[in-house]
Design an enzyme around this catalytic site. Sequence first.
Site, mmCIF file in Angstrom:
data_model
loop_
_atom_site.group_PDB
_atom_site.id
_atom_site.type_symbol
_atom_site.label_atom_id
_atom_site.label_comp_id
_atom_site.label_asym_id
_atom_site.label_seq_id
_atom_site.Cartn_x
_atom_site.Cartn_y
_atom_site.Cartn_z
ATOM 1 N N SER A 95 -11.603 -1.324 1.655
ATOM 2 C CA SER A 95 -11.106 -1.798 2.794
ATOM 3 C C SER A 95 -10.488 -0.602 3.768
ATOM 4 C CB SER A 95 -10.044 -2.722 2.636
ATOM 5 O OG SER A 95 -9.298 -3.000 3.904
ATOM 6 N N ARG A 150 0.976 -1.084 -0.043
ATOM 7 C CA ARG A 150 0.027 -0.006 0.128
ATOM 8 C C ARG A 150 0.963 1.170 -0.043
ATOM 9 N NH1 ARG A 150 -2.000 -3.630 -1.227
ATOM 10 N NH2 ARG A 150 -3.961 -4.833 -0.239
ATOM 11 N N GLU A 164 -6.013 2.695 5.710
ATOM 12 C CA GLU A 164 -5.908 2.310 4.292
ATOM 13 C C GLU A 164 -6.458 3.557 3.282
ATOM 14 O OE1 GLU A 164 -6.292 -1.316 1.042
ATOM 15 O OE2 GLU A 164 -6.003 -1.880 2.967
#
Length: 221
Positions: A146, A95, A216
Site C-alpha cells: 500500500s 503507521r 505510507e
Amino acid sequence: VIQLDGDFTAITREGNTLRCGAGASLIAVCRAAAENSLSGIEWGYGIPGSLGGGVYMNAGAYGGELRDVLTEVTFLDETGEYRTLPAAELSLSYRHSIFEDRPGTVIVGAVLTLTPGDPAAIRAAMEDYMSRRREKQPLEYPSAGSTFKRPVGQFAGKLIEDCGLRGFRVGGAAISEKHCGFVVNLGNATCADVVSLTEQVRQIVLEKTGCTLEREIRVVK
C-alpha cells in the site's frame, strides 16, 4: 542499505510468545505462529517486508496491527548500545512508532505475545486473508505494498480513482489498474519514477479534493 540476515531472521517459541529477529519476514512470522498453534497475527499473512520494518511503522491490515501483539523490541540506540523497550513505550499509533523520530536506531528483534488457537482455524484465516489480497491487490506486479496512508474518514485508493488516475504512469511506475492504492513496477521502474509518480498524484488529489495524501512507503535517501 543494511539487510539483516542469518541469526536476525530466527524465530523461536517461548510459551505463547514468539521471539523474532527483525530480519524475519512477516510471512515467515505468520507461518511460525500457525505451526505453533498461536493466533493473533493471521492478518499479516501476505504483507511484504520484514518484522523490523513492520515494527518501525506499526504495520497492520484488516483491523489488526502489530501493536496488538507486540510485547517488547530490542534495538541499537544512537550510541550503538543494545536496548530493550516494552511496547507501551514505543508510541505506537497508525503507521508510526518512536523509531521514526530516532533515525540513528536499528531495530534488531521483537517479542510477540499471541493466543493459543486451533491450528486449522488459524491456517484457514491466513488463507482467507491471502485470498482477499490476491483478489483485490496487484500481486502480479512488484510493489512496496500500500503506497499511501489512509486519510481520516477516507480511502486513498478511492480518492486516487475518483481523480481519474487509475493507470497513471511515470516511466515504469504506474497506479495499479486493479487497486489504485498501489504503485506497481511495470518492468523497469526506477526509484525516481515512483517518487515522481507519488508526488504528482499527491498534488492532483490535493487540487481536486483538498485532501493531502501521505506516503505510507518510506523513501530511503
